[in-house]
Design an enzyme around this catalytic site. Structure first.
Site, PDB file in Angstrom:
ATOM      1  N   GLU A  40     -99.750  45.339-108.890  1.00  0.00           N
ATOM      2  CA  GLU A  40     -99.003  45.822-107.651  1.00  0.00           C
ATOM      3  C   GLU A  40     -99.835  46.266-106.727  1.00  0.00           C
ATOM      4  O   GLU A  40    -100.720  47.181-106.866  1.00  0.00           O
ATOM      5  CB  GLU A  40     -98.114  47.143-108.523  1.00  0.00           C
ATOM      6  N   LYS A  99     -89.852  67.820-110.226  1.00  0.00           N
ATOM      7  CA  LYS A  99     -91.040  67.896-109.591  1.00  0.00           C
ATOM      8  C   LYS A  99     -90.865  66.495-108.892  1.00  0.00           C
ATOM      9  O   LYS A  99     -90.868  65.596-108.890  1.00  0.00           O
ATOM     10  CB  LYS A  99     -92.133  67.823-110.328  1.00  0.00           C
ATOM     11  N   GLU A 103     -89.659  54.673-115.641  1.00  0.00           N
ATOM     12  CA  GLU A 103     -89.356  53.574-114.879  1.00  0.00           C
ATOM     13  C   GLU A 103     -90.794  53.372-113.901  1.00  0.00           C
ATOM     14  O   GLU A 103     -91.109  54.548-113.246  1.00  0.00           O
ATOM     15  CB  GLU A 103     -88.211  53.582-114.168  1.00  0.00           C
ATOM     16  N   CYS A 163     -90.428  49.714-105.650  1.00  0.00           N
ATOM     17  CA  CYS A 163     -90.536  48.835-107.158  1.00  0.00           C
ATOM     18  C   CYS A 163     -90.349  47.701-107.205  1.00  0.00           C
ATOM     19  O   CYS A 163     -90.900  46.785-108.059  1.00  0.00           O
ATOM     20  CB  CYS A 163     -90.467  49.896-108.082  1.00  0.00           C
TER      21      CYS A 163
HETATM   22  P1  NAP Z   1     -97.229  58.282-109.338  1.00  0.00           P
HETATM   23  O1  NAP Z   1     -98.613  58.361-108.666  1.00  0.00           O
HETATM   24  O2  NAP Z   1     -97.271  57.662-110.529  1.00  0.00           O
HETATM   25  O3  NAP Z   1     -96.421  59.625-108.851  1.00  0.00           O
HETATM   26  C1  NAP Z   1     -95.140  59.648-109.579  1.00  0.00           C
HETATM   27  C2  NAP Z   1     -94.853  61.226-109.690  1.00  0.00           C
HETATM   28  O4  NAP Z   1     -95.599  61.762-110.997  1.00  0.00           O
HETATM   29  C3  NAP Z   1     -95.171  61.893-108.726  1.00  0.00           C
HETATM   30  O5  NAP Z   1     -94.375  63.261-108.632  1.00  0.00           O
HETATM   31  C4  NAP Z   1     -96.496  62.479-109.127  1.00  0.00           C
HETATM   32  O6  NAP Z   1     -97.136  63.808-108.721  1.00  0.00           O
HETATM   33  C5  NAP Z   1     -96.347  62.735-110.721  1.00  0.00           C
HETATM   34  N1  NAP Z   1     -97.581  62.929-111.497  1.00  0.00           N
HETATM   35  C6  NAP Z   1     -98.626  62.348-111.146  1.00  0.00           C
HETATM   36  N2  NAP Z   1     -99.768  62.749-112.109  1.00  0.00           N
HETATM   37  C7  NAP Z   1     -98.833  63.398-113.025  1.00  0.00           C
HETATM   38  C8  NAP Z   1     -99.133  63.727-114.305  1.00  0.00           C
HETATM   39  N3  NAP Z   1    -100.501  63.759-115.056  1.00  0.00           N
HETATM   40  N4  NAP Z   1     -98.022  64.219-115.442  1.00  0.00           N
HETATM   41  C9  NAP Z   1     -96.981  64.388-114.683  1.00  0.00           C
HETATM   42  N5  NAP Z   1     -96.478  64.034-113.511  1.00  0.00           N
HETATM   43  C10 NAP Z   1     -97.563  63.447-112.655  1.00  0.00           C
HETATM   44  O7  NAP Z   1     -96.430  57.252-108.256  1.00  0.00           O
HETATM   45  P2  NAP Z   1     -96.094  57.284-106.697  1.00  0.00           P
HETATM   46  O8  NAP Z   1     -97.294  56.903-105.999  1.00  0.00           O
HETATM   47  O9  NAP Z   1     -95.265  58.545-106.450  1.00  0.00           O
HETATM   48  O10 NAP Z   1     -94.942  56.075-106.806  1.00  0.00           O
HETATM   49  C11 NAP Z   1     -95.103  54.759-106.577  1.00  0.00           C
HETATM   50  C12 NAP Z   1     -94.951  54.111-107.880  1.00  0.00           C
HETATM   51  O11 NAP Z   1     -93.953  54.241-108.393  1.00  0.00           O
HETATM   52  C13 NAP Z   1     -95.165  52.430-107.821  1.00  0.00           C
HETATM   53  O12 NAP Z   1     -95.985  52.033-109.064  1.00  0.00           O
HETATM   54  C14 NAP Z   1     -93.612  52.248-107.605  1.00  0.00           C
HETATM   55  O13 NAP Z   1     -93.574  50.831-108.295  1.00  0.00           O
HETATM   56  C15 NAP Z   1     -93.074  53.195-108.779  1.00  0.00           C
HETATM   57  N6  NAP Z   1     -91.749  52.964-108.641  1.00  0.00           N
HETATM   58  C16 NAP Z   1     -90.894  52.610-109.656  1.00  0.00           C
HETATM   59  C17 NAP Z   1     -89.469  52.961-109.697  1.00  0.00           C
HETATM   60  C18 NAP Z   1     -88.693  52.241-110.609  1.00  0.00           C
HETATM   61  O14 NAP Z   1     -87.555  52.505-110.730  1.00  0.00           O
HETATM   62  N7  NAP Z   1     -89.175  51.449-111.711  1.00  0.00           N
HETATM   63  C19 NAP Z   1     -89.025  53.202-108.412  1.00  0.00           C
HETATM   64  C20 NAP Z   1     -89.635  53.748-107.364  1.00  0.00           C
HETATM   65  C21 NAP Z   1     -91.016  53.524-107.588  1.00  0.00           C
HETATM   66  P3  NAP Z   1     -97.847  63.837-107.234  1.00  0.00           P
HETATM   67  O15 NAP Z   1     -96.989  63.220-106.226  1.00  0.00           O
HETATM   68  O16 NAP Z   1     -98.156  65.166-107.037  1.00  0.00           O
HETATM   69  O17 NAP Z   1     -99.266  63.130-107.593  1.00  0.00           O
END
Ligand code: NAP
Length: 484
Positions: free
Chosen positions: A385, A178, A253, A288
């Site tokens: 963050e 997804k 992560e 991140c």
């Molecule tokens: P996010 O809002 O947490 O979303 C991540 C993924 O999870 C998206 O595909 C999202 O779908 C999905 N999702 C949302 N609600 C969910 C649920 N209830 N159950 C299962 N999946 C669900 O994060 P983001 O805004 O896309 O990305 C930014 C974040 O990612 C930041 O905090 C960043 O630091 C972190 N990040 C971490 C790393 C690492 O390796 N540590 C790398 C890159 C980014 P939708 O898009 O449809 O909401």
């Protein structure tokens, strides 16, 4: 072709591109929010269930191939990506606004990751240490877990899916992916590369759609055996809990609040370059591992801050497709609003805004990079963050205080130090409470053959991603004893 806009992204289930029964969602260009880049059929919970069924049905046959045979599909998928390199990089820029050089780097990384795991697959599968008995041979075997649910964010929209799919597939699992709802088109291109590589039906499945339906179904379905999530802590902590409650292996992560320590011995121009490369340019702070706090020894704090502000003011903010641009737009309007909100929070907490932090008076989600001085380590600005080009400069008296400030956040992803002192470098490596530690490098940017992951709220700390270790997450290890 990727360069035709808008792109139409369907669902890829059991080897077929299909439409969803649900609504169509549009992705707009962060440079010009009236322009549609992609339209995608948002999958439903039922669609997600069909994808899981297809993946479960395909699993035994996929696992029966040798890892060399599975790896060959990864090489072919890498070749398919390479043949559309320029279009993919452009699509990524249009879909989420990172600068062209960064998008090219990420596209190359996805290609390299698939080739890397294809090669690792030739030499992976278990060890055979000598037995204590002449009559016995012992060895370990790696076996797939089953079907892997992969849930990915928008900021590295092709590299992160690739670094999950590579190890999951070579270990013999089938996958359901997804993508983030902001970046379905570039995710679909990765899947299309596997389709072109002739991957057997059902081995790779792709369902864009909302996290709370498609994502949740992938996490909680009886059909998935393992969950790999990358995204925010707010979402990841629930994913981890839900998957673990069902007895699934899970890896999350998540976010970061990464510090760069600058000691009195540091080359200050180098420290400025590392701060900008790590926290401002290329991705506009949307990594991140982005540098969001600079922890500076007080004797050089004024000089460093002056040089940082001046260098930031010299950056070119503009069209990310223009190779001269240093800082492009934020990926979405809500990301821009969040940056502006943190600028207000910093102001209200008493930090001093030294430059930037303003919405630009032009079309697109543009904000000028913000540098805050007089930041207290306890402020929300220094703890939470932001995920934007908003840098806090925190002044400290000595090395011990620098380490305390660097560690005193809930996250623990990456930490860097800029120094010419070996004792500081080694002590920092020793004491940093992070999964990644860097000396005289940006906090961002990692090599694929190294394990990657954080600590504390940055990670479930269950398994690492990337490197050979990533395959461990996607496989059982069986200990075999054979006596003649
Ligand atoms: P996010 O809002 O947490 O979303 C991540 C993924 O999870 C998206 O595909 C999202 O779908 C999905 N999702 C949302 N609600 C969910 C649920 N209830 N159950 C299962 N999946 C669900 O994060 P983001 O805004 O896309 O990305 C930014 C974040 O990612 C930041 O905090 C960043 O630091 C972190 N990040 C971490 C790393 C690492 O390796 N540590 C790398 C890159 C980014 P939708 O898009 O449809 O909401």
């Amino acid at each position: 072709m990727a360069s035709d806009f808008p792109q139409r992204t369907g669902l890829y289930v059991d080897g077929e591109w299909i439409e969803s029964t649900d609504e169509t969602i549009t992705v707009t260009d962060p440079r010009a929010p009236d322009e549609v880049v992609a339209e995608f059929a948002a999958g439903t919970r039922e669609d997600a269930g069909l994808a899981v069924d297809a993946a479960v049905a395909a699993q035994d046959e996929w696992a029966s191939l040798t890892s060399h045979e599975r790896g060959a599909y990864l090489h072919d998928a890498a070749d398919a990506l390479e043949s559309r390199f320029d279009e993919l990089a452009e699509l990524m820029v249009r879909e989420m606004g990172k600068c062209l050089g960064a998008a090219e780097g990420e596209t190359q990384r996805a290609i390299d990751l698939l080739n890397y795991y294809a090669e690792v697959a030739r030499d992976y599968g278990g060890d055979a240490p000598p037995s204590a008995s002449d009559a016995t041979s012992i060895r370990t075997r790696r076996e797939p877990l089953g079907t892997a649910a992969l849930i990915t964010p928008w900021n590295y929209p092709i590299a992160i899916p690739a670094w999950k799919m590579g190890p999951a597939l070579v270990a013999g699992n089938t996958v359901v992916l997804k993508p983030a709802s902001l970046t379905p088109a570039i995710g679909a291109e990765l899947v299309r590369a596997f389709d072109e590589a002739g991957i057997p039906d059902g081995v790779v499945n792709f369902v864009p759609g909302s996290g709370s339906t498609v994502g949740d179904e992938f996490v909680t379905s009886e059909g998935t055996d393992v969950v790999s999530f990358t995204g925010s802590y707010a979402v990841g902590k629930h994913v981890q809990r839900d998957a673990a409650e069902m007895g699934k292996r899970v890896q999350c992560e998540m976010g970061g609040k990464n510090p760069l320590v600058v000691d009195a011995s540091a080359d200050l121009d180098r420290a400025v370059d590392l701060t900008i490369a790590g926290g401002v340019s290329g991705l506009a702070g949307q990594a991140c591992t982005a540098t969001s706090r600079v922890v500076v020894f007080e004797e050089v704090a004024e000089e460093f801050t002056e040089r940082l502000v001046s260098a930031v003011e010299d950056l070119t903010i503009g069209d990310p497709l223009d190779p001269e641009t240093d800082v492009g737009p934020k990926a979405s309007g809500s990301n821009l609003e969040k940056d502006l909100e943190y600028v207000e929070i910093g102001d209200s907490e008493g930090a001093t805004l030294l430059t930037g932090g303003e919405r630009l008076d032009r079309e697109g989600h543009y904000v000028s990079p913000a540098i805050f001085g007089d930041v207290d380590p306890d402020m929300r600005l220094a703890q939470e963050e932001v995920f934007g080009p908003v840098i806090s400069v925190i002044s400290v008296e000595d090395f011990d205080e620098a380490v305390d400030v660097a560690n005193d956040v809930e996250y623990g992803l990456s930490a860097g130090i800029c120094t010419n002192r070996l004792d500081h470098a080694e002590a920092f490596i020793d004491r940093a409470e992070t999964g990644v530690v860097k000396v005289n490098q940006t906090t961002g940017g990692v090599e694929m053959q190294m394990p990657f992951g954080g600590r504390k709220h940055s990670s479930s700390e269950t398994y690492k991603e990337q490197g050979r270790q990533a395959i461990d997450f996607y496989s059982h290890e069986k200990a075999v004893y054979v006596t003649r």
